[in-house]
Scaffold this motif. Sequence first.
Motif, PDB file in Angstrom:
ATOM      1  N   ALA A  47     -11.186  -5.554 -32.616  1.00  0.00           N
ATOM      2  CA  ALA A  47     -10.001  -6.295 -33.024  1.00  0.00           C
ATOM      3  C   ALA A  47      -9.383  -5.617 -34.244  1.00  0.00           C
ATOM      4  O   ALA A  47     -10.067  -5.037 -35.063  1.00  0.00           O
ATOM      5  N   ARG A  48      -8.095  -5.677 -34.328  1.00  0.00           N
ATOM      6  CA  ARG A  48      -7.378  -5.039 -35.426  1.00  0.00           C
ATOM      7  C   ARG A  48      -6.543  -6.070 -36.165  1.00  0.00           C
ATOM      8  O   ARG A  48      -6.058  -7.032 -35.586  1.00  0.00           O
ATOM      9  N   GLY A  49      -6.362  -5.852 -37.439  1.00  0.00           N
ATOM     10  CA  GLY A  49      -5.431  -6.623 -38.244  1.00  0.00           C
ATOM     11  C   GLY A  49      -5.743  -8.094 -38.345  1.00  0.00           C
ATOM     12  O   GLY A  49      -6.839  -8.492 -38.741  1.00  0.00           O
ATOM     13  N   LEU A  50      -4.758  -8.908 -37.985  1.00  0.00           N
ATOM     14  CA  LEU A  50      -4.857 -10.350 -38.133  1.00  0.00           C
ATOM     15  C   LEU A  50      -5.946 -10.930 -37.245  1.00  0.00           C
ATOM     16  O   LEU A  50      -6.637 -11.869 -37.646  1.00  0.00           O
ATOM     17  N   ASP A  51      -6.117 -10.389 -36.048  1.00  0.00           N
ATOM     18  CA  ASP A  51      -7.158 -10.899 -35.154  1.00  0.00           C
ATOM     19  C   ASP A  51      -8.546 -10.708 -35.760  1.00  0.00           C
ATOM     20  O   ASP A  51      -9.416 -11.571 -35.615  1.00  0.00           O
ATOM     21  N   LEU A  52      -8.764  -9.602 -36.432  1.00  0.00           N
ATOM     22  CA  LEU A  52     -10.054  -9.356 -37.072  1.00  0.00           C
ATOM     23  C   LEU A  52     -10.285 -10.347 -38.210  1.00  0.00           C
ATOM     24  O   LEU A  52     -11.382 -10.906 -38.344  1.00  0.00           O
ATOM     25  N   ILE A  53      -9.267 -10.599 -38.997  1.00  0.00           N
ATOM     26  CA  ILE A  53      -9.384 -11.548 -40.103  1.00  0.00           C
ATOM     27  C   ILE A  53      -9.657 -12.951 -39.573  1.00  0.00           C
ATOM     28  O   ILE A  53     -10.532 -13.660 -40.085  1.00  0.00           O
ATOM     29  N   LEU A  54      -8.931 -13.358 -38.527  1.00  0.00           N
ATOM     30  CA  LEU A  54      -9.132 -14.680 -37.952  1.00  0.00           C
ATOM     31  C   LEU A  54     -10.518 -14.818 -37.339  1.00  0.00           C
ATOM     32  O   LEU A  54     -11.147 -15.875 -37.427  1.00  0.00           O
ATOM     33  N   HIS A  55     -11.013 -13.746 -36.713  1.00  0.00           N
ATOM     34  CA  HIS A  55     -12.346 -13.778 -36.118  1.00  0.00           C
ATOM     35  C   HIS A  55     -13.418 -13.941 -37.200  1.00  0.00           C
ATOM     36  O   HIS A  55     -14.339 -14.745 -37.060  1.00  0.00           O
ATOM     37  N   ARG A  56     -13.286 -13.195 -38.279  1.00  0.00           N
ATOM     38  CA  ARG A  56     -14.259 -13.297 -39.371  1.00  0.00           C
ATOM     39  C   ARG A  56     -14.196 -14.666 -40.044  1.00  0.00           C
ATOM     40  O   ARG A  56     -15.227 -15.239 -40.405  1.00  0.00           O
ATOM     41  N   MET A  57     -12.985 -15.195 -40.207  1.00  0.00           N
ATOM     42  CA  MET A  57     -12.845 -16.528 -40.786  1.00  0.00           C
ATOM     43  C   MET A  57     -13.485 -17.582 -39.895  1.00  0.00           C
ATOM     44  O   MET A  57     -14.105 -18.532 -40.384  1.00  0.00           O
ATOM     45  N   THR A  58     -13.362 -17.412 -38.576  1.00  0.00           N
ATOM     46  CA  THR A  58     -13.968 -18.343 -37.642  1.00  0.00           C
ATOM     47  C   THR A  58     -15.484 -18.335 -37.775  1.00  0.00           C
ATOM     48  O   THR A  58     -16.126 -19.388 -37.786  1.00  0.00           O
ATOM     49  N   VAL A  59     -16.069 -17.151 -37.880  1.00  0.00           N
ATOM     50  CA  VAL A  59     -17.518 -17.048 -38.017  1.00  0.00           C
ATOM     51  C   VAL A  59     -17.984 -17.702 -39.315  1.00  0.00           C
ATOM     52  O   VAL A  59     -18.932 -18.497 -39.320  1.00  0.00           O
ATOM     53  N   VAL A  60     -17.316 -17.415 -40.417  1.00  0.00           N
ATOM     54  CA  VAL A  60     -17.705 -17.972 -41.715  1.00  0.00           C
ATOM     55  C   VAL A  60     -17.543 -19.487 -41.722  1.00  0.00           C
ATOM     56  O   VAL A  60     -18.441 -20.221 -42.170  1.00  0.00           O
ATOM     57  N   LEU A  61     -16.424 -19.980 -41.209  1.00  0.00           N
ATOM     58  CA  LEU A  61     -16.192 -21.422 -41.193  1.00  0.00           C
ATOM     59  C   LEU A  61     -17.157 -22.144 -40.267  1.00  0.00           C
ATOM     60  O   LEU A  61     -17.580 -23.269 -40.550  1.00  0.00           O
ATOM     61  N   THR A  62     -17.538 -21.517 -39.157  1.00  0.00           N
ATOM     62  CA  THR A  62     -18.493 -22.134 -38.248  1.00  0.00           C
ATOM     63  C   THR A  62     -19.864 -22.264 -38.896  1.00  0.00           C
ATOM     64  O   THR A  62     -20.515 -23.313 -38.791  1.00  0.00           O
ATOM     65  N   VAL A  63     -20.318 -21.221 -39.570  1.00  0.00           N
ATOM     66  CA  VAL A  63     -21.606 -21.283 -40.267  1.00  0.00           C
ATOM     67  C   VAL A  63     -21.557 -22.342 -41.368  1.00  0.00           C
ATOM     68  O   VAL A  63     -22.496 -23.143 -41.519  1.00  0.00           O
ATOM     69  N   LEU A  64     -20.465 -22.384 -42.111  1.00  0.00           N
ATOM     70  CA  LEU A  64     -20.298 -23.390 -43.163  1.00  0.00           C
ATOM     71  C   LEU A  64     -20.282 -24.796 -42.570  1.00  0.00           C
ATOM     72  O   LEU A  64     -20.883 -25.729 -43.128  1.00  0.00           O
ATOM     73  N   PHE A  65     -19.634 -24.960 -41.421  1.00  0.00           N
ATOM     74  CA  PHE A  65     -19.586 -26.254 -40.746  1.00  0.00           C
ATOM     75  C   PHE A  65     -20.992 -26.732 -40.377  1.00  0.00           C
ATOM     76  O   PHE A  65     -21.351 -27.886 -40.602  1.00  0.00           O
ATOM     77  N   PHE A  66     -21.804 -25.835 -39.815  1.00  0.00           N
ATOM     78  CA  PHE A  66     -23.152 -26.225 -39.424  1.00  0.00           C
ATOM     79  C   PHE A  66     -24.018 -26.558 -40.634  1.00  0.00           C
ATOM     80  O   PHE A  66     -24.769 -27.535 -40.616  1.00  0.00           O
ATOM     81  N   PHE A  67     -23.930 -25.772 -41.700  1.00  0.00           N
ATOM     82  CA  PHE A  67     -24.706 -26.066 -42.901  1.00  0.00           C
ATOM     83  C   PHE A  67     -24.289 -27.396 -43.523  1.00  0.00           C
ATOM     84  O   PHE A  67     -25.138 -28.180 -43.963  1.00  0.00           O
ATOM     85  N   LEU A  68     -22.986 -27.651 -43.566  1.00  0.00           N
ATOM     86  CA  LEU A  68     -22.517 -28.921 -44.123  1.00  0.00           C
ATOM     87  C   LEU A  68     -22.957 -30.100 -43.270  1.00  0.00           C
ATOM     88  O   LEU A  68     -23.309 -31.162 -43.800  1.00  0.00           O
ATOM     89  N   THR A  69     -22.944 -29.933 -41.954  1.00  0.00           N
ATOM     90  CA  THR A  69     -23.369 -31.005 -41.064  1.00  0.00           C
ATOM     91  C   THR A  69     -24.847 -31.318 -41.253  1.00  0.00           C
ATOM     92  O   THR A  69     -25.246 -32.482 -41.329  1.00  0.00           O
ATOM     93  N   ILE A  70     -25.662 -30.276 -41.351  1.00  0.00           N
ATOM     94  CA  ILE A  70     -27.103 -30.482 -41.564  1.00  0.00           C
ATOM     95  C   ILE A  70     -27.347 -31.102 -42.939  1.00  0.00           C
ATOM     96  O   ILE A  70     -28.165 -32.023 -43.076  1.00  0.00           O
ATOM     97  N   ALA A  71     -26.649 -30.638 -43.960  1.00  0.00           N
ATOM     98  CA  ALA A  71     -26.812 -31.193 -45.305  1.00  0.00           C
ATOM     99  C   ALA A  71     -26.382 -32.656 -45.351  1.00  0.00           C
ATOM    100  O   ALA A  71     -27.043 -33.491 -45.990  1.00  0.00           O
ATOM    101  N   LEU A  72     -25.307 -32.983 -44.664  1.00  0.00           N
ATOM    102  CA  LEU A  72     -24.835 -34.361 -44.645  1.00  0.00           C
ATOM    103  C   LEU A  72     -25.837 -35.261 -43.916  1.00  0.00           C
ATOM    104  O   LEU A  72     -26.104 -36.382 -44.358  1.00  0.00           O
ATOM    105  N   ALA A  73     -26.410 -34.768 -42.841  1.00  0.00           N
ATOM    106  CA  ALA A  73     -27.424 -35.557 -42.121  1.00  0.00           C
ATOM    107  C   ALA A  73     -28.683 -35.732 -42.979  1.00  0.00           C
ATOM    108  O   ALA A  73     -29.347 -36.775 -42.898  1.00  0.00           O
TER     109      ALA A  73
END
Length: 76
Positions: A47-73
């Motif tokens: 992926a190039r340009g914006l697609d690469l940035i969006l893909h990386r943001m998706t990965v980071v936000l997904t990991v953060l989402f799972f950690f926050l969900t586990i911490a909240l539980a």
Amino acid sequence: MAAFLTVLLVIVSIVLIVVVLLQSGKSAGLSGAISGGAEQLFGKQKARGLDLILHRMTVVLTVLFFFLTIALAYFV
């Protein structure tokens, strides 16, 4: 603590939804999904340009989402 984690989880969820919706589609149909997954897995097309940035943001936000969900539980 639980209120802070809940607010943070809602913000991360909304941002994750927006980032996923901003990404461009790879292909249409079932055969496109299979070949798109294989291309992404084996890295034929980088992926190039914006697609690469969006893909990386998706990965980071997904990991953060799972950690926050586990911490909240754990804290509730």
